[in-house]
Design a protein around this motif. Structure first.
Motif, mmCIF file in Angstrom:
data_model
loop_
_atom_site.group_PDB
_atom_site.id
_atom_site.type_symbol
_atom_site.label_atom_id
_atom_site.label_comp_id
_atom_site.label_asym_id
_atom_site.label_seq_id
_atom_site.Cartn_x
_atom_site.Cartn_y
_atom_site.Cartn_z
ATOM 1 N N ARG A 18 2.127 4.499 -10.660
ATOM 2 C CA ARG A 18 3.142 5.381 -11.234
ATOM 3 C C ARG A 18 3.553 6.493 -10.270
ATOM 4 N N HIS A 19 2.591 7.062 -9.538
ATOM 5 C CA HIS A 19 2.884 8.200 -8.676
ATOM 6 C C HIS A 19 2.635 7.944 -7.190
ATOM 7 N N PHE A 20 2.234 6.732 -6.831
ATOM 8 C CA PHE A 20 1.891 6.465 -5.438
ATOM 9 C C PHE A 20 2.398 5.103 -4.993
ATOM 10 N N VAL A 21 2.666 5.002 -3.696
ATOM 11 C CA VAL A 21 2.865 3.719 -3.029
ATOM 12 C C VAL A 21 1.690 3.597 -2.068
ATOM 13 N N VAL A 22 0.971 2.477 -2.146
ATOM 14 C CA VAL A 22 -0.246 2.308 -1.369
ATOM 15 C C VAL A 22 -0.067 1.125 -0.426
ATOM 16 N N PHE A 23 -0.272 1.379 0.862
ATOM 17 C CA PHE A 23 -0.211 0.339 1.887
ATOM 18 C C PHE A 23 -1.636 0.026 2.313
ATOM 19 N N VAL A 24 -1.972 -1.269 2.356
ATOM 20 C CA VAL A 24 -3.343 -1.677 2.673
ATOM 21 C C VAL A 24 -3.306 -2.745 3.755
ATOM 22 N N LEU A 25 -4.111 -2.544 4.794
ATOM 23 C CA LEU A 25 -4.181 -3.484 5.903
ATOM 24 C C LEU A 25 -5.633 -3.861 6.144
ATOM 25 N N LEU A 26 -5.900 -5.153 6.155
ATOM 26 C CA LEU A 26 -7.242 -5.658 6.452
ATOM 27 C C LEU A 26 -7.496 -5.510 7.942
ATOM 28 N N ARG A 27 -8.690 -5.070 8.312
ATOM 29 C CA ARG A 27 -9.047 -4.929 9.719
ATOM 30 C C ARG A 27 -10.429 -5.506 9.953
ATOM 31 N N PRO A 28 -10.790 -5.764 11.214
ATOM 32 C CA PRO A 28 -12.114 -6.327 11.494
ATOM 33 C C PRO A 28 -13.232 -5.408 11.019
ATOM 34 N N ALA A 29 -14.314 -5.992 10.566
ATOM 35 C CA ALA A 29 -15.451 -5.217 10.057
ATOM 36 C C ALA A 29 -16.082 -4.420 11.191
ATOM 37 N N ASP A 30 -16.289 -3.125 10.940
ATOM 38 C CA ASP A 30 -16.935 -2.266 11.936
ATOM 39 C C ASP A 30 -17.955 -1.330 11.302
ATOM 40 N N LEU A 89 -3.246 9.746 4.296
ATOM 41 C CA LEU A 89 -2.448 10.313 3.206
ATOM 42 C C LEU A 89 -1.120 10.828 3.732
ATOM 43 N N THR A 90 -0.055 10.555 2.984
ATOM 44 C CA THR A 90 1.263 11.073 3.303
ATOM 45 C C THR A 90 1.818 11.734 2.047
ATOM 46 N N VAL A 91 2.000 13.049 2.135
ATOM 47 C CA VAL A 91 2.545 13.807 1.014
ATOM 48 C C VAL A 91 3.694 14.636 1.570
ATOM 49 N N GLY A 92 4.914 14.260 1.212
ATOM 50 C CA GLY A 92 6.105 14.911 1.743
ATOM 51 C C GLY A 92 6.434 16.214 1.051
ATOM 52 N N LYS A 93 7.382 16.937 1.631
ATOM 53 C CA LYS A 93 7.786 18.242 1.094
ATOM 54 C C LYS A 93 8.442 18.144 -0.272
ATOM 55 N N LYS A 94 8.927 16.968 -0.636
ATOM 56 C CA LYS A 94 9.541 16.811 -1.955
ATOM 57 C C LYS A 94 8.500 16.912 -3.073
ATOM 58 N N ILE A 133 -1.883 6.130 1.492
ATOM 59 C CA ILE A 133 -1.332 6.476 0.190
ATOM 60 C C ILE A 133 -0.162 7.428 0.405
ATOM 61 N N VAL A 134 0.988 7.053 -0.132
ATOM 62 C CA VAL A 134 2.187 7.873 -0.050
ATOM 63 C C VAL A 134 2.489 8.379 -1.461
ATOM 64 N N ALA A 135 2.535 9.695 -1.601
ATOM 65 C CA ALA A 135 2.811 10.295 -2.908
ATOM 66 C C ALA A 135 4.309 10.254 -3.180
ATOM 67 N N LYS A 136 4.669 9.872 -4.405
ATOM 68 C CA LYS A 136 6.071 9.899 -4.813
ATOM 69 C C LYS A 136 6.430 11.319 -5.248
ATOM 70 N N LYS A 137 7.708 11.648 -5.170
ATOM 71 C CA LYS A 137 8.124 12.998 -5.550
ATOM 72 C C LYS A 137 8.019 13.242 -7.050
ATOM 73 N N SER A 138 7.829 12.179 -7.836
ATOM 74 C CA SER A 138 7.701 12.340 -9.284
ATOM 75 C C SER A 138 6.317 12.846 -9.703
ATOM 76 N N LEU A 139 5.394 12.978 -8.755
ATOM 77 C CA LEU A 139 4.041 13.440 -9.064
ATOM 78 C C LEU A 139 4.068 14.904 -9.488
ATOM 79 N N ASP A 140 3.543 15.188 -10.680
ATOM 80 C CA ASP A 140 3.463 16.550 -11.201
ATOM 81 C C ASP A 140 2.149 17.162 -10.739
ATOM 82 N N VAL A 141 2.227 18.094 -9.828
ATOM 83 C CA VAL A 141 1.025 18.679 -9.234
ATOM 84 C C VAL A 141 0.216 19.461 -10.256
#
Length: 123
Positions: free
Chosen positions: A28-40, A48-53, A86-94
Motif C-alpha cells: 500500500r505504501h511501498f514499492v520493493v525491489f528485490v535482487l537475488l545475489r550470491p550467498a556471502d 531505503l529511498t524516501v523522497g521529499k514528497k 524499499i521506496v516509500a510512496k508519497k501517500s505514506l502518512d508519517v
C-alpha cells in the motif's frame, strides 16, 4: 542496537542493479525491489529511498528508522541472500506510521519473499 553496516546497501550501483534487474513488489505504501545475489553469509541487505514528497527531513528520517528497525527484527526470516530496496510512496502518512504499521504491511511481504526466493534457490 543499530542496524549493522554489512546489512545495508550503500553504493549507487547496488541500488540501480535492484531497480533494473530485481523483482518488483507493491504494498500500500511501498514499492520493493528485490535482487537475488550470491550467498556471502549476510541474509539480506537493505536500501531505503524516501523522497521529499514524503515530508521534511524529520519525517523522512522517521520512516527510515522505522523500516531499519523492522528489518533488524524480522529480516533474518528471509534466510536467502537478497538485496532489498524499499521506496516509500508519497501517500505514506508519517503521523500514523509506526513499527506496528510497518509490521502489518511488510510481514506478509517478507513471508512472500521467503517463499518466492527459497523456491528459486532450491533451499
Amino acid at each position: 542496537m543499530i542496524y549493522p553496516p554489512e546489512h545495508r546497501l550503500r553504493r549507487r550501483g547496488r541500488f540501480t542493479a535492484c531497480y533494473d534487474s530485481g523483482r518488483k513488489y507493491f504494498t500500500r505504501h511501498f514499492v520493493v525491489f528485490v535482487l537475488l545475489r550470491p550467498a556471502d553469509g549476510v541474509s539480506a541487505r537493505l536500501g531505503l529511498t524516501v523522497g521529499k514528497k514524503c515530508g521534511g527531513a524529520v519525517a523522512r528520517n522517521r520512516i527510515k528508522r522505522v523500516l531499519r528497525e523492522f528489518f533488524r527484527l524480522h529480516g533474518s526470516i528471509v534466510e536467502v541472500s537478497l538485496d532489498i530496496v524499499i521506496v516509500a510512496k508519497k501517500s505514506l502518512d508519517v503521523a500514523g506510521f509506526s513499527l506496528d504499521a510497518a509490521c502489518r504491511e511488510l510481514l506478509p511481504l517478507v513471508a512472500r519473499l521467503r517463499k518466492d526466493f527459497s523456491r528459486v534457490t532450491g533451499a
